[in-house]
Write a protein that holds these residues in place. Structure first.
Motif, PDB file in Angstrom:
ATOM      1  N   LEU A 211      -2.033  -3.297  12.223  1.00 13.69           N
ATOM      2  CA  LEU A 211      -3.391  -3.617  11.603  1.00 13.69           C
ATOM      3  C   LEU A 211      -3.990  -2.372  11.205  1.00 13.69           C
ATOM      4  N   LEU A 212      -3.736  -1.225  11.985  1.00 13.17           N
ATOM      5  CA  LEU A 212      -4.494   0.036  11.823  1.00 13.17           C
ATOM      6  C   LEU A 212      -3.940   0.714  10.794  1.00 13.17           C
ATOM      7  N   ALA A 213      -2.601   0.684  10.661  1.00 13.92           N
ATOM      8  CA  ALA A 213      -1.738   1.418   9.569  1.00 13.92           C
ATOM      9  C   ALA A 213      -1.946   0.654   8.205  1.00 13.92           C
ATOM     10  N   ALA A 214      -2.136  -0.539   8.387  1.00 15.23           N
ATOM     11  CA  ALA A 214      -2.311  -1.274   7.048  1.00 15.23           C
ATOM     12  C   ALA A 214      -3.809  -1.048   6.564  1.00 15.23           C
ATOM     13  N   GLY A 215      -4.798  -0.728   7.337  1.00 10.19           N
ATOM     14  CA  GLY A 215      -6.292  -0.929   7.114  1.00 10.19           C
ATOM     15  C   GLY A 215      -6.874  -2.137   6.953  1.00 10.19           C
ATOM     16  N   VAL A 216      -6.263  -3.056   7.453  1.00  9.40           N
ATOM     17  CA  VAL A 216      -6.707  -4.601   7.615  1.00  9.40           C
ATOM     18  C   VAL A 216      -7.007  -5.108   8.891  1.00  9.40           C
ATOM     19  N   GLN A 217      -7.777  -6.338   8.904  1.00  6.30           N
ATOM     20  CA  GLN A 217      -7.946  -7.114  10.162  1.00  6.30           C
ATOM     21  C   GLN A 217      -7.180  -8.568  10.324  1.00  6.30           C
TER      22      GLN A 217
ATOM     23  N   ALA B 260       3.531  -7.552  11.851  1.00  7.41           N
ATOM     24  CA  ALA B 260       3.454  -7.129  10.576  1.00  7.41           C
ATOM     25  C   ALA B 260       2.047  -7.355   9.919  1.00  7.41           C
ATOM     26  N   ALA B 261       1.518  -6.529   9.238  1.00  4.69           N
ATOM     27  CA  ALA B 261       0.448  -6.755   8.391  1.00  4.69           C
ATOM     28  C   ALA B 261       0.645  -6.331   7.124  1.00  4.69           C
ATOM     29  N   VAL B 262      -0.245  -6.876   5.847  1.00  5.74           N
ATOM     30  CA  VAL B 262      -0.009  -6.605   4.681  1.00  5.74           C
ATOM     31  C   VAL B 262      -1.124  -5.882   4.097  1.00  5.74           C
TER      32      VAL B 262
END
Length: 351
Positions: A318-324, A340-342
């Motif tokens: 989440l931190l690397a993707a900049g999302v929540q 994983a996060a998108v």
């Protein structure tokens, strides 16, 4: 972008010099060579004399350059590149400029390699007339392969891309579906209502909204990984690829791998990132604690006692993707955790 230029005559040297300087102003790093010995006496600094064979030069340029420019006949260019042409997905752009600078011809990789657009630039710099022969360009139609290439979208099927191009040239409509917000004017030949049997989707997942779907895959998925010290790459990769497969995620969508800074030298993760050709980012525990998840984290008291934070894979993704919001929550096996996060992404229809 890197370019290689080859010329064969005295006037060709002047054109090569002009292109080296002109393309450099557009951020294209050029090297130029002259093949004919009789013109080598007074070469400008921008043009070197080619000591080896033209075949050797072409082979090296195919390996190391994004663009090749032949200043000479089309026949010389075709015979030179023929042994090295492999795929529309990987071949560099090839342009031919005649010795007098009257015509600039897009010869190879017009769309994916960008030769068509680069031909227009070369023509502008030399005063030549651009010659572009791809059907969608001649008919003024949307070109799905060029669209994908300019946005760094992976295409999963060249046959499907060709079928879409043929349909558009035949004045048929093609479907378009995107999992991401779309801005700009959508070409009238694209149908966003989902009623066409043939179309393309823009998504990191293997969605198929049409009977025959071409998948355009953005690099937008961040993997968060945690593991026991010394875990081999094969063990980590096995779980990663299983998780991607179960969730229908294209491996080509991966853009980053992230973890805690305690893992910055973890060989297995570093080797995995290298094999995927993506950066490996790490964060200190205090930074990972700042991550926010809409659905909460799967915390572990043991992990927190060892690392200072109760969840590594979800928080780092989440931190690397900049999302929540997580795309894939934590999956754990054999001492490895994967999430994983998108990243937020907007697809712009206009260049």
């Amino acid at each position: 972008m890197k370019a290689g230029i080859i010329c064969f005559t005295e006037h060709g040297v002047l054109l090569a010099e002009q292109l080296v300087n002109g393309l450099a102003a557009h951020g294209i790093l050029c090297e130029a060579w002259l093949k004919k010995k009789e013109y080598r006496s007074a070469l400008p600094v921008e043009v070197a004399f080619l000591e080896g064979t033209l075949s050797e030069w072409t082979a090296e340029q195919f390996r190391s350059k994004d663009l090749l420019i032949f200043i000479g006949s089309t026949g010389i260019a075709v015979r030179s590149i023929a042994p090295y042409v492999q795929s529309k997905k990987t071949d560099p752009a090839v342009i031919v400029v005649d010795e007098q600078g009257r015509h600039a011809i897009s010869l190879l990789s017009g769309h994916i390699g960008g030769a068509n657009e680069l031909t227009l630039l070369v023509a502008e710099l030399t005063g030549a007339e651009p010659v572009i022969t791809t059907a969608t360009d001649l008919h003024g139609k949307f070109a799905v392969d060029a669209f994908a290439a300019r946005r760094n979208l992976y295409m999963d099927s060249m046959p499907a891309a060709k079928e879409i191009a043929a349909a558009l040239v035949d004045n048929l409509k093609v479907g378009m579906w995107s999992a991401f917000p779309v801005t700009g004017v959508i070409p009238p030949e694209l149908d966003t209502e989902g009623e066409e049997p043939l179309g393309f989707s823009i998504d990191v997942q293997k969605t198929s909204p049409f009977e025959k779907t071409l998948h355009l895959v953005p690099k937008a998925v961040v993997l968060g990984i945690g593991c026991k010290r010394g875990t081999e790459r094969a063990v980590i990769q096995e779980l990663v690829e299983e998780v991607l497969e179960i969730n229908g995620i294209f491996r080509e969508s991966i853009c980053k791998i992230a973890s805690i800074d305690l893992k910055k030298d973890e060989t297995g993760i570093l080797e995995l990132a290298e094999s995927y050709q993506v950066p490996f980012l790490t964060y200190p525990a205090e930074e990972l604690k700042k991550a926010v998840c809409e659905d909460g984290f799967a915390e572990s008291a043991f992990v927190e006692s060892v690392t200072g934070v109760g969840n590594i894979c979800e928080r780092s993704a989440l931190l690397a993707a900049g999302v929540q919001k997580l795309l894939i929550p934590k999956t754990a096996r054999n001492g490895v955790t994967v999430a994983a996060a998108v990243m937020d992404l907007t697809i712009c229809m206009e260049d």
